[in-house]
Design a protein around this motif. Sequence first.
Motif, mmCIF file in Angstrom:
data_model
loop_
_atom_site.group_PDB
_atom_site.id
_atom_site.type_symbol
_atom_site.label_atom_id
_atom_site.label_comp_id
_atom_site.label_asym_id
_atom_site.label_seq_id
_atom_site.Cartn_x
_atom_site.Cartn_y
_atom_site.Cartn_z
ATOM 1 N N MET A 184 0.933 -1.201 -0.038
ATOM 2 C CA MET A 184 0.039 -0.126 0.047
ATOM 3 C C MET A 184 0.779 1.173 -0.009
ATOM 4 S SD MET A 184 -3.379 0.476 1.927
ATOM 5 C CE MET A 184 -4.593 1.589 0.980
ATOM 6 N N LEU A 185 0.644 2.021 -0.784
ATOM 7 C CA LEU A 185 1.360 3.141 -1.031
ATOM 8 C C LEU A 185 0.663 4.299 0.015
ATOM 9 C CD1 LEU A 185 3.439 4.470 -2.837
ATOM 10 C CD2 LEU A 185 1.835 5.546 -4.155
ATOM 11 N N HIS A 186 1.838 5.235 0.811
ATOM 12 C CA HIS A 186 1.377 6.174 1.773
ATOM 13 C C HIS A 186 2.237 7.313 1.416
ATOM 14 C CE1 HIS A 186 -0.772 3.438 4.475
ATOM 15 N NE2 HIS A 186 -0.083 2.663 4.248
ATOM 16 N N VAL A 187 1.805 8.527 1.954
ATOM 17 C CA VAL A 187 2.591 9.862 1.878
ATOM 18 C C VAL A 187 4.056 9.380 1.945
ATOM 19 C CG1 VAL A 187 2.927 12.032 2.444
ATOM 20 C CG2 VAL A 187 0.836 11.291 1.647
ATOM 21 N N SER A 188 4.430 8.630 3.075
ATOM 22 C CA SER A 188 5.574 8.412 3.626
ATOM 23 C C SER A 188 6.343 7.241 2.913
ATOM 24 C CB SER A 188 5.576 8.232 5.160
ATOM 25 O OG SER A 188 4.887 7.090 5.413
ATOM 26 N N THR A 189 5.778 6.670 2.244
ATOM 27 C CA THR A 189 6.542 5.513 1.473
ATOM 28 C C THR A 189 7.798 6.091 0.678
ATOM 29 O OG1 THR A 189 4.401 4.198 1.397
ATOM 30 C CG2 THR A 189 6.165 3.530 0.023
ATOM 31 N N ARG A 214 10.715 3.354 -7.744
ATOM 32 C CA ARG A 214 9.576 3.005 -8.027
ATOM 33 C C ARG A 214 8.623 3.681 -7.047
ATOM 34 N NH1 ARG A 214 10.377 -1.946 -8.171
ATOM 35 N NH2 ARG A 214 10.344 -2.446 -6.249
ATOM 36 N N ALA A 215 8.983 3.941 -5.856
ATOM 37 C CA ALA A 215 8.115 4.653 -4.749
ATOM 38 C C ALA A 215 7.795 5.961 -5.376
ATOM 39 C CB ALA A 215 8.528 4.589 -3.699
ATOM 40 N N ILE A 216 9.036 6.778 -5.607
ATOM 41 C CA ILE A 216 8.661 7.932 -6.198
ATOM 42 C C ILE A 216 7.993 7.974 -7.380
ATOM 43 C CG2 ILE A 216 9.983 9.954 -7.120
ATOM 44 C CD1 ILE A 216 12.511 9.090 -5.162
ATOM 45 N N ALA A 217 8.066 7.261 -8.189
ATOM 46 C CA ALA A 217 7.154 7.072 -9.639
ATOM 47 C C ALA A 217 5.709 6.924 -9.395
ATOM 48 C CB ALA A 217 7.803 6.261 -10.482
ATOM 49 N N ASP A 218 5.591 5.960 -8.344
ATOM 50 C CA ASP A 218 4.071 5.745 -7.951
ATOM 51 C C ASP A 218 3.500 6.715 -7.428
ATOM 52 O OD1 ASP A 218 4.746 3.339 -9.206
ATOM 53 O OD2 ASP A 218 4.776 2.050 -7.181
ATOM 54 N N THR A 219 4.351 7.553 -6.326
ATOM 55 C CA THR A 219 3.679 8.504 -5.699
ATOM 56 C C THR A 219 3.215 9.809 -6.649
ATOM 57 O OG1 THR A 219 4.844 8.065 -3.776
ATOM 58 C CG2 THR A 219 4.104 10.176 -3.733
ATOM 59 N N GLU A 220 4.177 9.985 -7.797
ATOM 60 C CA GLU A 220 3.815 11.013 -8.576
ATOM 61 C C GLU A 220 2.546 10.658 -9.408
ATOM 62 O OE1 GLU A 220 7.905 11.213 -10.611
ATOM 63 O OE2 GLU A 220 8.442 12.941 -9.285
#
Length: 184
Positions: free
Chosen positions: A1-6, A59-65
Amino acid sequence: MLHVSTAPTAARKLAKSAGFLRQRLTQISKSEQTGTPGAAHERRELAAKFHADQRKAERAIADTEKLAAAFDSAAQTASSGQSGPAPDPLTAATARAARLGASPSRLRDLGGRMAQAAHRGREAAEKAQDRLDGADDDLASVALLAQITERLPDCDFSLSHPSVAPLRKRYLARTKSARQRSRL
């Protein structure tokens, strides 16, 4: 699960681990040189984990964007109340709510919350990317050291071997740059 802090957490953990990884790779390489059983396997595992962590942070940065863009799109749909072709499931759900007759005040409130979530997501992605950019020399030096230690057994652990010397020169330059940057 993706969170703001991931994304910021993954970037922080990767950046903070660089010094330890360099130290550990050096120790393992020395153990490998003395013939310690399992040292080569441990070195390969450590290098693979570093590369996996680096890909995970990126990947976490790309998914967050990507998720922030989805929230932006859904916020615009909620604010305008218009439903067209939806580029993502979140926008589709927002458009469906508008089509089913959700009150304009609820849609505006939903749009405001989604815009806020998009803003927080973009900030988190920027913060994580800034952290990775700041640790670029550290991360590059770890990657170069992993390449050096991979090649050393094939050239009898000679740092002056033609396949190792150029990598070592780049490694030393990146390490020096990282140390100078950390002093600022």
